[in-house]
Design a protein around this motif. Structure first.
Motif, PDB file in Angstrom:
ATOM      1  N   ASN A 191      47.244  54.171  40.155  1.00 41.74           N
ATOM      2  CA  ASN A 191      48.494  53.726  40.778  1.00 41.74           C
ATOM      3  C   ASN A 191      49.176  52.609  39.996  1.00 41.74           C
ATOM      4  N   GLY A 192      48.666  52.248  38.813  1.00 46.03           N
ATOM      5  CA  GLY A 192      49.300  51.251  37.963  1.00 46.03           C
ATOM      6  C   GLY A 192      48.738  49.853  38.094  1.00 46.03           C
ATOM      7  N   GLN A 193      47.806  49.612  39.016  1.00 48.05           N
ATOM      8  CA  GLN A 193      47.259  48.275  39.201  1.00 48.05           C
ATOM      9  C   GLN A 193      46.187  47.979  38.153  1.00 48.05           C
ATOM     10  N   MET A 194      45.965  46.669  37.925  1.00 46.22           N
ATOM     11  CA  MET A 194      44.908  46.196  37.045  1.00 46.22           C
ATOM     12  C   MET A 194      43.871  45.464  37.882  1.00 46.22           C
ATOM     13  N   ALA A 195      42.597  45.638  37.523  1.00 47.66           N
ATOM     14  CA  ALA A 195      41.514  44.996  38.265  1.00 47.66           C
ATOM     15  C   ALA A 195      40.386  44.678  37.294  1.00 47.66           C
ATOM     16  N   TYR A 196      39.552  43.716  37.688  1.00 44.30           N
ATOM     17  CA  TYR A 196      38.376  43.422  36.872  1.00 44.30           C
ATOM     18  C   TYR A 196      37.175  43.202  37.780  1.00 44.30           C
TER      19      TYR A 196
ATOM     20  N   ILE B 157      43.004  37.369  33.584  1.00 47.57           N
ATOM     21  CA  ILE B 157      42.270  37.788  34.782  1.00 47.57           C
ATOM     22  C   ILE B 157      42.048  36.633  35.747  1.00 47.57           C
ATOM     23  N   ARG B 158      42.258  35.401  35.289  1.00 51.41           N
ATOM     24  CA  ARG B 158      42.147  34.274  36.214  1.00 51.41           C
ATOM     25  C   ARG B 158      43.334  34.207  37.165  1.00 51.41           C
ATOM     26  N   LYS B 159      44.417  34.936  36.816  1.00 48.85           N
ATOM     27  CA  LYS B 159      45.600  34.967  37.669  1.00 48.85           C
ATOM     28  C   LYS B 159      46.285  36.317  37.480  1.00 48.85           C
ATOM     29  N   LEU B 160      45.835  37.306  38.254  1.00 46.28           N
ATOM     30  CA  LEU B 160      46.409  38.648  38.172  1.00 46.28           C
ATOM     31  C   LEU B 160      47.591  38.836  39.113  1.00 46.28           C
TER      32      LEU B 160
END
Length: 348
Positions: free
Chosen positions: A257-262, A313-316
């Motif tokens: 869906n286009g989101q980024m995650a870690y 990634i500290r502020k997505l």
């Protein structure tokens, strides 16, 4: 019958000050309480009341003058004549033509138009516009075979007991362990060990996902291929998955869906942080790469929506930088070209 009341007052009484005096208390109305009405009382909290503070305005109506408008058409048969010359009269038109033909601008214009007309005439003489140059081509019948994919097993080369020979042996086949099978869209080896492999699974066919299709992706251990070592649970199927080269416990994933995650494998299977839909890609994220930074928390992603987004990634909550792949260099998203692959040269 018109009723008129005329109020008269003496001029000497105008401007006279008021004369107040003490007066005993007088009860005008006495309404005793009625206990039977207590049940009908409704307490309103809060009570809203409106007050008008605007000044009084006067309204006037004026009738403007009536203007009649009429639409007329004209049949323009022959134009270019001055107002004082009637195109239906022969003598004035002939006289005006002779006058224009004597002008120098007229001669230059005719010479220029003659050159263009000569070029067009020669083209018509050289090319037969009625000739059929191409016959009916035979259309080859092609079988429309449905697209298919084969599962390729992962092979590793190991040294045999014989020093001059090598052999290949099958370690495992990375099939989807769920009942509804999906495609492995991305593979990523563990940066510190060749035993672990992170695999992203998703269905990239448009509107082919079913309600019972799993969203999970897996980390496999090649020494124990019977079941995955860790299950990664995203909010949307993962299209790409990358290990952090500086911290092997961190994984970066791009969702369908286009989101980024870690993820941090030390904290469990749920993502540590996920970007919001409003600031993410509009299409599936086909590429995500970690940057060679001092903090080891910077990355960037690409999608077929024509954007390359830089993240920390500290502020997505929002991308740190945005690049629109517009070949006209105007930064217009509607002219951008989608990206399906992403690579980064850290030595530049």
């Amino acid at each position: 019958m018109e009723i008129v009341y005329v109020y008269t007052r003496k001029r000497s009484e105008f401007g006279r000050p008021c004369n107040f005096s003490d007066w005993p208390t007088q009860v005008t109305v006495d309404i005793p309480p009625d206990p039977s009405l207590a049940s009908d009382f409704v307490l309103k909290n809060p009570v809203n009341s409106s007050v008008q503070h605007t000044s009084d305005m006067a309204e006037h109506e004026v009738n403007t003058e009536h203007v009649e408008v009429q639409s007329r058409g004209i049949n323009h048969v022959e134009g270019g004549w001055p107002k004082d010359i009637d195109s239906q009269e022969l003598e004035p038109t002939v006289r005006y033509r002779k006058k224009v033909e004597k002008e120098e601008n007229y001669i230059n214009t005719i010479v220029h138009l003659g050159t263009l007309m000569e070029h067009c005439v020669k083209q018509n003489n050289a090319i037969n516009i009625y000739e059929r140059y191409f016959g009916e081509e035979e259309v080859e019948e092609m079988d429309d075979e449905p697209p298919s994919a084969k599962t390729i097993q992962i092979l590793r080369a190991g040294q045999s007991p014989w020093p001059t020979h090598f052999f290949l042996y099958v370690l495992l086949s990375k099939r989807d362990p769920k009942v509804t099978k999906r495609t492995a869209t991305h593979l990523c080896w563990h940066p510190d060990s060749s035993r672990k492999l992170a695999v992203a699974y998703s269905c990239l066919e448009f509107q082919q996902s079913t309600s019972d299709m799993s969203l999970d992706s897996y980390i496999w251990d090649l020494e124990n291929p019977n079941k995955p070592e860790l299950v990664i649970k995203p909010s949307s199927p993962l299209v790409c998955l990358e290990y952090n080269p500086k911290d092997s416990h961190m994984l970066l994933g791009g969702c369908y869906n286009g989101q980024m995650a870690y993820w941090d494998t030390r904290k469990g299977v749920q993502p540590v942080e996920v970007s919001t839909v409003e600031v993410s890609h509009r299409d599936p994220v086909y590429g995500a790469i970690w940057l060679q930074s001092k903090t080891g928390t910077e990355c960037f992603s690409a999608s077929t929506d024509g954007q390359v987004l830089w993240w920390d990634i500290r502020k997505l909550s929002e991308p740190t930088e945005t690049l629109v792949l517009d070949i006209t260099r105007k930064g217009l998203l509607e002219n951008a070209l989608g990206a399906t692959a992403l690579e980064f040269e850290h030595t530049m």
